[in-house]
Design a protein around this motif. Structure first.
Motif, PDB file in Angstrom:
ATOM      1  N   PRO A  38       0.804  -1.218   0.000  1.00 45.58           N
ATOM      2  CA  PRO A  38       0.000   0.000   0.000  1.00 45.58           C
ATOM      3  C   PRO A  38       0.838   1.269   0.000  1.00 45.58           C
ATOM      4  N   ARG A  39       1.982   1.255   0.639  1.00 46.23           N
ATOM      5  CA  ARG A  39       2.841   2.445   0.629  1.00 46.23           C
ATOM      6  C   ARG A  39       3.291   2.757  -0.799  1.00 46.23           C
ATOM      7  N   ALA A  40       3.591   1.697  -1.562  1.00 44.33           N
ATOM      8  CA  ALA A  40       3.974   1.907  -2.962  1.00 44.33           C
ATOM      9  C   ALA A  40       2.792   2.429  -3.769  1.00 44.33           C
ATOM     10  N   GLU A  41       1.577   1.956  -3.455  1.00 41.13           N
ATOM     11  CA  GLU A  41       0.384   2.438  -4.158  1.00 41.13           C
ATOM     12  C   GLU A  41       0.123   3.904  -3.853  1.00 41.13           C
ATOM     13  N   VAL A  42       0.330   4.310  -2.611  1.00 46.23           N
ATOM     14  CA  VAL A  42       0.173   5.726  -2.264  1.00 46.23           C
ATOM     15  C   VAL A  42       1.135   6.575  -3.080  1.00 46.23           C
ATOM     16  N   ALA A  43       2.396   6.131  -3.169  1.00 46.46           N
ATOM     17  CA  ALA A  43       3.395   6.885  -3.931  1.00 46.46           C
ATOM     18  C   ALA A  43       2.999   7.019  -5.395  1.00 46.46           C
ATOM     19  N   ALA A  44       2.383   5.956  -5.954  1.00 48.56           N
ATOM     20  CA  ALA A  44       1.991   5.991  -7.364  1.00 48.56           C
ATOM     21  C   ALA A  44       0.708   6.791  -7.576  1.00 48.56           C
ATOM     22  N   ASP A  45      -0.253   6.635  -6.666  1.00 47.54           N
ATOM     23  CA  ASP A  45      -1.564   7.275  -6.831  1.00 47.54           C
ATOM     24  C   ASP A  45      -1.570   8.725  -6.385  1.00 47.54           C
ATOM     25  N   LEU A  46      -0.812   9.013  -5.332  1.00 48.41           N
ATOM     26  CA  LEU A  46      -0.874  10.328  -4.687  1.00 48.41           C
ATOM     27  C   LEU A  46       0.533  10.900  -4.532  1.00 48.41           C
ATOM     28  N   PRO A  47       1.200  11.207  -5.625  1.00 47.98           N
ATOM     29  CA  PRO A  47       2.581  11.691  -5.523  1.00 47.98           C
ATOM     30  C   PRO A  47       2.670  12.945  -4.668  1.00 47.98           C
ATOM     31  N   GLY A  48       3.634  12.927  -3.787  1.00 50.84           N
ATOM     32  CA  GLY A  48       3.839  14.084  -2.916  1.00 50.84           C
ATOM     33  C   GLY A  48       3.097  14.014  -1.604  1.00 50.84           C
ATOM     34  N   VAL A  49       2.171  13.055  -1.453  1.00 53.57           N
ATOM     35  CA  VAL A  49       1.431  12.910  -0.198  1.00 53.57           C
ATOM     36  C   VAL A  49       2.260  12.055   0.759  1.00 53.57           C
ATOM     37  N   ALA A  50       2.401  12.537   1.988  1.00 59.54           N
ATOM     38  CA  ALA A  50       3.219  11.837   2.978  1.00 59.54           C
ATOM     39  C   ALA A  50       2.559  10.538   3.422  1.00 59.54           C
ATOM     40  N   VAL A  51       3.396   9.573   3.832  1.00 59.85           N
ATOM     41  CA  VAL A  51       2.913   8.310   4.365  1.00 59.85           C
ATOM     42  C   VAL A  51       3.382   8.188   5.811  1.00 59.85           C
ATOM     43  N   PHE A  52       2.454   7.824   6.701  1.00 61.92           N
ATOM     44  CA  PHE A  52       2.749   7.719   8.129  1.00 61.92           C
ATOM     45  C   PHE A  52       2.529   6.294   8.607  1.00 61.92           C
ATOM     46  N   ASP A  53       3.198   5.946   9.708  1.00 61.77           N
ATOM     47  CA  ASP A  53       3.097   4.593  10.251  1.00 61.77           C
ATOM     48  C   ASP A  53       1.928   4.406  11.200  1.00 61.77           C
ATOM     49  N   SER A  54       1.405   5.497  11.769  1.00 58.96           N
ATOM     50  CA  SER A  54       0.366   5.348  12.785  1.00 58.96           C
ATOM     51  C   SER A  54      -0.567   6.555  12.781  1.00 58.96           C
ATOM     52  N   LEU A  55      -1.729   6.360  13.409  1.00 59.74           N
ATOM     53  CA  LEU A  55      -2.666   7.460  13.584  1.00 59.74           C
ATOM     54  C   LEU A  55      -2.015   8.591  14.369  1.00 59.74           C
ATOM     55  N   SER A  56      -1.276   8.266  15.418  1.00 59.21           N
ATOM     56  CA  SER A  56      -0.615   9.294  16.225  1.00 59.21           C
ATOM     57  C   SER A  56       0.316  10.152  15.381  1.00 59.21           C
ATOM     58  N   ASP A  57       1.018   9.515  14.445  1.00 61.70           N
ATOM     59  CA  ASP A  57       1.965  10.259  13.608  1.00 61.70           C
ATOM     60  C   ASP A  57       1.251  11.284  12.730  1.00 61.70           C
ATOM     61  N   VAL A  58       0.126  10.889  12.124  1.00 61.54           N
ATOM     62  CA  VAL A  58      -0.566  11.844  11.253  1.00 61.54           C
ATOM     63  C   VAL A  58      -1.246  12.927  12.086  1.00 61.54           C
ATOM     64  N   LEU A  59      -1.710  12.586  13.289  1.00 64.53           N
ATOM     65  CA  LEU A  59      -2.275  13.615  14.170  1.00 64.53           C
ATOM     66  C   LEU A  59      -1.199  14.612  14.584  1.00 64.53           C
TER      67      LEU A  59
END
Length: 338
Positions: A38-59
């Motif tokens: 899924p991390r690779a899919e995010v990079a392909a689908d949403l270039p430039g959007v950050a990827v986080f490991d947990s809910l706490s990280d994105v909060l």
């Protein structure tokens, strides 16, 4: 509105991210997913959007709201963690295992002073929007049939927290409650199969007597190798009959996105239009435009400007109450009054 998307499975990728991207008022801050694919899919689908490991990280990155689209058995804790941090939440359906669990989450959000909306995006299905448009021409509506069969045995969520009633059933029940009003009583039958994870309902028919006098039935299957999306609506002035397609999902799976050409998005194929039967004869009904992104447009307005939520938690609880009644009815083989 700054939004974080928690989960990037089929739901997050196909039913959330494309519609978030179609709303200019939303800034997608990041996606939470740990798995490499899924991390690779995010990079392909949403270039430039950050990827986080947990809910706490994105909060911690600073968001106004999060969408929780992880598997059902993980949603409760994630919703509670988000509202405890003072963040508004969109919870995928079913947002709780039962109505009591839904009320727990709704109460937590109210105490925290944040919004909790349930992602009943299928209120904006193309066929539902078309049904709303033609209802005045049917006079007093007496009886409604809504059928949604999918030939997708592999996508049936197995085990006690899964099943088709909580999956498609949540959508179909929400649709008829939204269009025809609250339920008074429920009678249901479930088809069940044994799986390694436990006995799972794989099909259902739920009959609802609405307080306003309409009688509706909603039904679905997933392992019987048939696909159909049908409405039958009978009223004092005639009937509406449709045999359509799951338009927006089909468009997404074809690689189209609502942001690419908003004017052409979400219309039924010309050869699958519904038919109106009245004393004047039979006529085809032009398709209304279905727009799942309308959910996110309304949610952003609720967060930013205090507008009404698209699907407040209380309405999600009402749907869960009907699903609870359907389970009891199927077990007891009797009608359950709400």
């Amino acid at each position: 509105m700054r939004l974080g998307l928690v989960g990037y499975g089929a739901g997050g990728r196909l039913f959330h991210a494309p519609y978030i991207a179609a709303v200019p008022e939303i800034d997608l801050v990041g996606v939470v997913t740990r798995n490499p694919a899924p991390r690779a899919e995010v990079a392909a689908d949403l270039p430039g959007v950050a990827v986080f490991d947990s809910l706490s990280d994105v909060l911690d990155a600073g968001v106004d709201a999060v969408t929780i689209t992880t598997p059902p058995d993980t949603r409760r804790d994630l919703v509670l963690d988000a509202v405890a941090r003072g963040v508004h939440v969109v919870a995928d359906k079913p947002f709780a295992p039962n109505a009591a669990g839904g009320r727990e989450l709704a109460d937590a959000a109210e105490r925290a002073g944040v919004l909790l909306s349930v992602f009943h995006n299928r209120r904006w299905d193309t066929d539902v929007e078309t049904v709303r448009r033609i209802l005045p021409r049917l006079g007093e509506v007496w009886r409604v049939e809504s059928r949604f069969d999918l030939d997708e045995p592999g996508s049936l969520d197995a085990g006690p927290s899964g099943g088709l009633l909580r999956d498609l059933g949540a959508h179909l029940v929400d649709q008829v409650l939204t269009v025809f009003g609250p339920a008074e009583s429920v009678t249901a039958h479930l088809d069940r199969i044994d799986q390694p994870e436990g006995t799972t309902d794989c099909g259902f028919i739920v009959a609802i007597d609405h307080r306003g006098g309409v009688h509706s039935t909603v039904s679905a299957s997933k392992i019987n190798h048939v696909s159909a999306r049908q409405w039958r609506i009978y009223g004092s002035e005639g009937a509406y009959v449709s045999d359509g397609t799951d338009v927006q999902t089909d468009q997404i799976k074809q690689g189209r996105r609502p942001a690419d050409d908003p004017a052409s998005w979400g219309y039924e194929r010309a050869d699958r239009l519904g038919m109106l039967h009245t004393a004047r004869g039979v006529e085809s009904v032009p398709s209304a435009q279905g727009r799942y992104d309308e959910f996110y447009r309304q949610f952003a307005a609720a967060v930013d400007r205090g507008a009404a939520q698209p699907v407040p938690a209380s309405e999600g609880v009402a749907t869960l109450g009907v699903l609870d009644a359907a389970l009891r009815s199927a077990e007891l083989r009797e009608t359950v009054r709400l």
